[in-house]
Enzyme design. Structure first.
Site, PDB file in Angstrom:
ATOM      1  N   LEU A  26       8.716  -4.875  -1.550  1.00  0.00           N
ATOM      2  CA  LEU A  26       8.464  -5.742  -2.707  1.00  0.00           C
ATOM      3  C   LEU A  26       9.378  -5.382  -3.873  1.00  0.00           C
ATOM      4  CD1 LEU A  26       4.529  -5.882  -2.639  1.00  0.00           C
ATOM      5  CD2 LEU A  26       6.172  -7.381  -1.498  1.00  0.00           C
TER       6      LEU A  26
ATOM      7  N   CYS B  94       6.510  -0.692  -8.478  1.00  0.00           N
ATOM      8  CA  CYS B  94       6.215  -1.006  -7.072  1.00  0.00           C
ATOM      9  C   CYS B  94       6.036   0.260  -6.239  1.00  0.00           C
ATOM     10  CB  CYS B  94       7.327  -1.854  -6.456  1.00  0.00           C
ATOM     11  SG  CYS B  94       7.352  -3.545  -7.071  1.00  0.00           S
TER      12      CYS B  94
ATOM     13  N   SER C  99      -3.295  -4.130  -5.407  1.00  0.00           N
ATOM     14  CA  SER C  99      -3.475  -4.599  -4.020  1.00  0.00           C
ATOM     15  C   SER C  99      -4.789  -5.350  -3.970  1.00  0.00           C
ATOM     16  CB  SER C  99      -3.550  -3.404  -3.069  1.00  0.00           C
ATOM     17  OG  SER C  99      -4.112  -3.792  -1.827  1.00  0.00           O
TER      18      SER C  99
ATOM     19  N   TYR D 237      -7.373   4.547  -1.229  1.00  0.00           N
ATOM     20  CA  TYR D 237      -6.369   3.537  -1.598  1.00  0.00           C
ATOM     21  C   TYR D 237      -6.982   2.515  -2.561  1.00  0.00           C
ATOM     22  CZ  TYR D 237      -2.734  -0.042  -0.974  1.00  0.00           C
ATOM     23  OH  TYR D 237      -1.742  -0.955  -1.184  1.00  0.00           O
TER      24      TYR D 237
ATOM     25  N   LYS E  79      -5.876   1.675  -6.450  1.00  0.00           N
ATOM     26  CA  LYS E  79      -5.445   0.333  -6.883  1.00  0.00           C
ATOM     27  C   LYS E  79      -6.451  -0.270  -7.868  1.00  0.00           C
ATOM     28  CE  LYS E  79      -1.626   0.105  -4.478  1.00  0.00           C
ATOM     29  NZ  LYS E  79      -0.333   0.098  -5.164  1.00  0.00           N
TER      30      LYS E  79
ATOM     31  N   PHE F 231       2.013  -8.715   2.772  1.00  0.00           N
ATOM     32  CA  PHE F 231       3.436  -9.084   2.662  1.00  0.00           C
ATOM     33  C   PHE F 231       4.252  -8.311   3.685  1.00  0.00           C
ATOM     34  CE2 PHE F 231       1.932 -10.984  -1.114  1.00  0.00           C
ATOM     35  CZ  PHE F 231       2.850 -11.959  -1.465  1.00  0.00           C
TER      36      PHE F 231
ATOM     37  N   THR G 231       6.755  -6.124   4.696  1.00  0.00           N
ATOM     38  CA  THR G 231       7.629  -5.084   4.128  1.00  0.00           C
ATOM     39  C   THR G 231       7.694  -3.910   5.099  1.00  0.00           C
ATOM     40  OG1 THR G 231       5.865  -3.861   3.022  1.00  0.00           O
ATOM     41  CG2 THR G 231       6.849  -5.678   1.770  1.00  0.00           C
TER      42      THR G 231
END
Ligand SMILES: NC(=O)c1ccc[n+]([C@@H]2O[C@H](COP(=O)([O-])OP(=O)(O)OC[C@H]3O[C@@H](n4cnc5c(N)ncnc54)[C@H](O)[C@@H]3O)[C@@H](O)[C@H]2O)c1
Length: 258
Positions: free
Chosen positions: A16, A84, A145, A158, A162, A191, A193
């Site tokens: 990203l 990012c 996220s 996580y 976030k 996404f 990535t």
């Protein structure tokens, strides 16, 4: 923004962040990429071309971020920061090997939340020295996220990291408003990535079931489009914007006993 405009993009050597750097370049902004790998940095500059710059360093490191900010402010006015840098993590609170490692929890919060705050605090101070341009000194965009809202089993650390980014958005925006600096958070869904390329096929099929419309994973360029819009639209401030095709993640794989 003028041609002297510079943006710092942390984690901008891939995924990203790299897409954001490419988009900013197209918009006439010089991206300064902060990343941990010299090799990935070189590769990113080759991919981007133009006046993009790379600084090797860790977003958690005070001196590393200060160095990147020095490079950015020597080049022009630092008008945008896009955070990012971050990493996924999955572990159950009580797994087969026992309770979640406390060290891992701390590391995940540090990698995602503390790193972003470190960059925000140091970058905001630099932005305050900018002359106002169209009644604005700068804009900071953080990347959270959808796990901040519907984290799955195994995402406690996580999701907490976030979620912290989402929660600090408004108090940051409120405080920095006096300095004409905006703070906005983007919460991406799925996404394509390098970070998610490592997701095992079976896990990916499970995530695919949660897709709504469009029934595909996002292109990093679509994320970058949103970031570019946020940077250019002065009315967007103090908010977290989901970009996820209305995905609401299911609870995820339950422990066998439940
Ligand atoms: N790809 C997705 O589907 C998705 C979904 C939700 C959130 N995100 C978030 O978006 C951000 C970008 O993720 P991505 O998918 O592009 O992953 P990515 O792995 O391609 O990019 C992240 C980059 O950040 C770098 N990085 C990590 N910690 C760093 C640190 N402390 N200092 C400097 N660089 C650091 C990594 O080396 C990597 O280059 C992350 O914060 C991630 O949590 C991604």
């Amino acid at each position: 923004m003028t041609s002297a405009t510079v943006a710092l993009v942390t984690g901008g050597t891939s995924g990203l962040g790299l897409a954001v750097a490419a988009r900013l370049l197209r918009d006439g902004v010089t991206p300064v990429i902060l990343g941990r790998s010299e090799e990935r940095g070189r590769h990113a500059l080759k991919t981007l071309g133009g006046p993009a710059l790379f600084v090797r360093g860790d977003a958690v490191g005070e001196q590393d971020v200060a160095r990147a900010l020095d490079v950015a402010t020597e080049r022009g006015h630092l008008r945008a920061v896009v955070n990012c840098a971050g990493a996924p993590h999955a572990a159950k609170v009580v797994g087969r090997a026992g309770p979640h490692s406390l060290r891992d929890f701390t590391d995940v919060v540090t990698a995602n939340l503390v790193s972003a705050f470190n960059v925000v605090r140091l970058a905001a101070e630099r932005m305050m020295a900018n002359p106002p341009l169209e009644q604005e000194r700068g804009v900071i965009v953080n990347t959270a996220s959808l796990a901040a809202f519907d984290g799955q089993i195994g995402q406690a650390a996580y999701a907490a990291s976030k979620g912290g980014m989402v929660s600090m958005t408004l108090p940051l925006a409120r405080e920095l408003a006096a300095s004409l600096i905006r703070v906005v958070t983007v919460a991406p869904g799925f996404f394509e990535t390098p970070a998610v390329a490592a997701v095992p096929e079976e896990a990916r099929r499970e995530l695919d079931r949660d897709l709504l419309h469009p029934r595909r994973w996002g292109d990093p360029a679509e994320f970058a489009d949103l970031v570019a819009h946020i940077i250019g639209n002065p009315m967007i401030n103090g908010e977290t914007i989901r970009i996820d095709g209305a995905v609401r993640m299911s609870p995820g794989r339950r422990p066998r006993s439940s």
